[in-house]
Design a protein around this motif. Structure first.
Motif, mmCIF file in Angstrom:
data_model
loop_
_atom_site.group_PDB
_atom_site.id
_atom_site.type_symbol
_atom_site.label_atom_id
_atom_site.label_comp_id
_atom_site.label_asym_id
_atom_site.label_seq_id
_atom_site.Cartn_x
_atom_site.Cartn_y
_atom_site.Cartn_z
ATOM 1 N N GLY A 185 146.424 103.652 -6.169
ATOM 2 C CA GLY A 185 147.780 104.188 -6.264
ATOM 3 C C GLY A 185 148.807 103.459 -5.433
ATOM 4 O O GLY A 185 149.977 103.857 -5.408
ATOM 5 N N VAL A 186 148.403 102.388 -4.737
ATOM 6 C CA VAL A 186 149.377 101.581 -3.999
ATOM 7 C C VAL A 186 150.022 100.653 -5.027
ATOM 8 O O VAL A 186 149.491 99.594 -5.360
ATOM 9 C CB VAL A 186 148.707 100.775 -2.875
ATOM 10 C CG1 VAL A 186 149.760 99.943 -2.119
ATOM 11 C CG2 VAL A 186 147.978 101.700 -1.906
ATOM 12 N N ASN A 187 151.161 101.078 -5.561
ATOM 13 C CA ASN A 187 151.725 100.377 -6.718
ATOM 14 C C ASN A 187 153.019 99.627 -6.442
ATOM 15 O O ASN A 187 153.655 99.127 -7.366
ATOM 16 C CB ASN A 187 151.937 101.355 -7.876
ATOM 17 C CG ASN A 187 153.016 102.390 -7.579
ATOM 18 O OD1 ASN A 187 153.591 102.409 -6.484
ATOM 19 N ND2 ASN A 187 153.292 103.245 -8.546
ATOM 20 N N ALA A 188 153.421 99.544 -5.156
ATOM 21 C CA ALA A 188 154.659 98.834 -4.819
ATOM 22 C C ALA A 188 154.602 98.376 -3.374
ATOM 23 O O ALA A 188 153.859 98.934 -2.560
ATOM 24 C CB ALA A 188 155.877 99.727 -5.050
ATOM 25 N N ALA A 189 155.399 97.356 -3.083
ATOM 26 C CA ALA A 189 155.467 96.828 -1.724
ATOM 27 C C ALA A 189 156.916 96.535 -1.371
ATOM 28 O O ALA A 189 157.664 95.990 -2.191
ATOM 29 C CB ALA A 189 154.636 95.551 -1.603
ATOM 30 N N ILE A 190 157.297 96.906 -0.165
ATOM 31 C CA ILE A 190 158.643 96.629 0.344
ATOM 32 C C ILE A 190 158.599 95.356 1.179
ATOM 33 O O ILE A 190 157.779 95.227 2.095
ATOM 34 C CB ILE A 190 159.161 97.812 1.183
ATOM 35 C CG1 ILE A 190 159.372 99.041 0.279
ATOM 36 C CG2 ILE A 190 160.449 97.449 1.898
ATOM 37 C CD1 ILE A 190 159.675 100.310 1.038
ATOM 38 N N LEU A 191 159.482 94.429 0.844
ATOM 39 C CA LEU A 191 159.569 93.172 1.572
ATOM 40 C C LEU A 191 160.843 93.136 2.399
ATOM 41 O O LEU A 191 161.932 93.409 1.884
ATOM 42 C CB LEU A 191 159.576 91.991 0.599
ATOM 43 C CG LEU A 191 158.255 91.628 -0.075
ATOM 44 C CD1 LEU A 191 158.457 90.470 -1.027
ATOM 45 C CD2 LEU A 191 157.203 91.278 0.954
ATOM 46 N N GLY A 192 160.699 92.791 3.650
ATOM 47 C CA GLY A 192 161.851 92.720 4.530
ATOM 48 C C GLY A 192 162.026 91.344 5.137
ATOM 49 O O GLY A 192 162.540 90.432 4.503
ATOM 50 N N LYS A 193 161.548 91.191 6.344
ATOM 51 C CA LYS A 193 161.827 89.969 7.103
ATOM 52 C C LYS A 193 161.377 88.709 6.386
ATOM 53 O O LYS A 193 162.052 87.678 6.442
ATOM 54 C CB LYS A 193 161.160 90.055 8.478
ATOM 55 C CG LYS A 193 161.558 88.910 9.402
ATOM 56 C CD LYS A 193 161.015 89.107 10.808
ATOM 57 C CE LYS A 193 161.465 87.986 11.728
ATOM 58 N NZ LYS A 193 160.967 88.192 13.122
ATOM 59 N N ALA A 194 160.243 88.773 5.689
ATOM 60 C CA ALA A 194 159.719 87.573 5.022
ATOM 61 C C ALA A 194 160.687 87.012 3.991
ATOM 62 O O ALA A 194 160.738 85.802 3.766
ATOM 63 C CB ALA A 194 158.372 87.879 4.370
ATOM 64 N N LEU A 195 161.474 87.880 3.370
ATOM 65 C CA LEU A 195 162.484 87.407 2.421
ATOM 66 C C LEU A 195 163.623 86.698 3.135
ATOM 67 O O LEU A 195 164.136 85.674 2.673
ATOM 68 C CB LEU A 195 163.052 88.581 1.615
ATOM 69 C CG LEU A 195 162.141 89.233 0.580
ATOM 70 C CD1 LEU A 195 162.882 90.377 -0.098
ATOM 71 C CD2 LEU A 195 161.667 88.224 -0.451
ATOM 72 N N TYR A 196 164.009 87.250 4.276
ATOM 73 C CA TYR A 196 165.178 86.724 4.983
ATOM 74 C C TYR A 196 164.876 85.415 5.709
ATOM 75 O O TYR A 196 165.765 84.587 5.902
ATOM 76 C CB TYR A 196 165.711 87.780 5.951
ATOM 77 C CG TYR A 196 166.282 88.973 5.229
ATOM 78 C CD1 TYR A 196 167.592 88.976 4.758
ATOM 79 C CD2 TYR A 196 165.501 90.090 4.968
ATOM 80 C CE1 TYR A 196 168.111 90.058 4.072
ATOM 81 C CE2 TYR A 196 166.006 91.176 4.267
ATOM 82 C CZ TYR A 196 167.308 91.158 3.831
ATOM 83 O OH TYR A 196 167.811 92.235 3.132
ATOM 84 N N THR A 197 163.615 85.244 6.112
ATOM 85 C CA THR A 197 163.234 83.993 6.767
ATOM 86 C C THR A 197 162.880 82.907 5.751
ATOM 87 O O THR A 197 162.750 81.736 6.116
ATOM 88 C CB THR A 197 162.020 84.212 7.682
ATOM 89 O OG1 THR A 197 160.928 84.704 6.889
ATOM 90 C CG2 THR A 197 162.348 85.188 8.804
#
Length: 256
Positions: free
Chosen positions: A215-227
Motif C-alpha cells: 500500500g505504499v503507493n506514493a513518495a514525496i520528494l523534497g531536497k533531492a529535487l532542489y539539489t
C-alpha cells in the motif's frame, strides 16, 4: 507509484529544513508559485505543500500563496501545517486545495479528524511524523509518547483516506527512506501510505516499489529535487504514474 514534489513555505519562500529544525533551513527559491509551475512542467500531477509558518504558529500563515498555486496550476494540491481547528481546515479547502493533511489534531483532537473525514470523504490524510517510532506534533517541536503505528491504525478507523509517514531523522538528510518503519506501518493499515523523508535518488524510489504491494503507493520528494540529485521527469519515467486527468474544475480560474 506517484511521485509528489514538495514545497515547504517559510516566510513566503521555498525552503528545506534539516530534520525539521527551523534553525537549519536552506532557501531554494523566493517564489513558491514559480517553483510549483516548474514541477508541473516536469510532469508532476500532485504537489505537497507545507506551511511551515503555520505549523509553528498553529494556524495557516501562507494562505494567499497556497491559493495562488491551487487556483492557477492544473494539478492536485495537498496541504499541511497549522491545521488545528475546523476553521483553518475550511480555509484550506476554500483555497482550492484537494487534500488536507492533519497532524497535531490526530493526536490531540481525534474526534475533529473523524468529523472532517465524514464531511470530506477521501480528502483528509493523516500526517504522521515520527522520531524513533514516536509521533512528534506542533511543527515537530513537541514529542509525544504515541506510537506511530498505533496512531495510524486509529486514524484509519476514523476514516482518513491515507497516511503520510515522515521519519524526521531522515528528513532533509538525503540518507534514504526508513523502509523498515514504512513496512511496519503499511502492514497495519488498510489505506494508502505515502513515504516521505530522506529520499535521495531514483534507487531509493525503486526500493520503495518493493513496498507497493503493501500500500505504499506514493513518495514525496523534497531536497533531492532542489539539489538536482533527482530529476523529476526522469523519476516519473522510472517509477511514476501518468498525469491525472481529473483536475479540479475550478483550476485556472482567476484569483480574486
Amino acid at each position: 507509484m506517484d511521485i509528489i514534489p514538495a514545497i515547504d513555505i517559510l516566510d513566503g519562500r521555498c525552503v528545506r529544513l534539516y530534520q525539521g529544525d527551523y534553525d537549519k533551513s536552506e532557501v531554494f527559491g523566493d517564489d513558491p508559485l514559480e517553483i510549483a509551475q516548474r514541477w508541473y512542467n516536469q510532469g508532476a500531477k500532485r504537489l505537497h505543500v507545507v506551511d511551515l509558518d503555520g505549523a509553528k504558529e498553529g494556524e495557516p500563515k501562507n494562505l494567499k500563496v497556497i491559493e495562488a498555486i491551487a487556483r492557477s496550476i492544473p494539478m492536485h494540491v495537498q496541504v499541511g501545517g497549522g491545521l488545528r481547528d475546523r476553521q483553518s481546515i475550511m480555509s484550506i479547502f476554500a483555497a482550492g486545495v484537494s487534500r488536507v493533511i492533519v497532524g497535531t489534531i490526530a493526536v490531540e483532537q481525534p474526534q475533529l479528524v473523524a468529523d472532517i473525514c465524514a464531511e470530506f470523504p477521501g480528502q483528509v490524510f493523516a500526517g504522521i511524523d515520527a522520531r524513533n517510532g514516536k509521533v512528534a506534533t506542533r511543527g515537530w517541536m513537541e514529542n509525544s509518547e504515541v506510537i506511530a503505528t498505533n496512531l495510524a491504525q486509529r486514524m484509519t478507523a476514523f476514516g482518513v483516506a491515507g497516511i503520510i509517514y515522515t521519519d524526521i531523522h531522515r528528513d532533509g538528510t538525503m540518507q534514504g527512506p526508513n523502509l523498515e518503519a514504512l513496512r511496519s506501518l503499511a502492514e497495519v493499515v488498510s489505506v494508502p501510505v505515502i513515504a516521505s523523508g530522506g529520499i535521495s535518488s531514483v534507487t531509493d524510489l525503486l526500493s520503495l516499489l518493493a513496498l507497493e504491494s503493501l500500500g505504499v503507493n506514493a513518495a514525496i520528494l523534497g531536497k533531492a529535487l532542489y539539489t538536482g540529485d533527482v530529476d523529476l521527469h526522469e523519476a516519473i519515467k522510472a517509477v511514476g504514474n501518468g498525469r491525472l486527468q481529473d483536475v479540479p474544475p475550478d483550476i485556472g480560474s482567476a484569483i480574486a
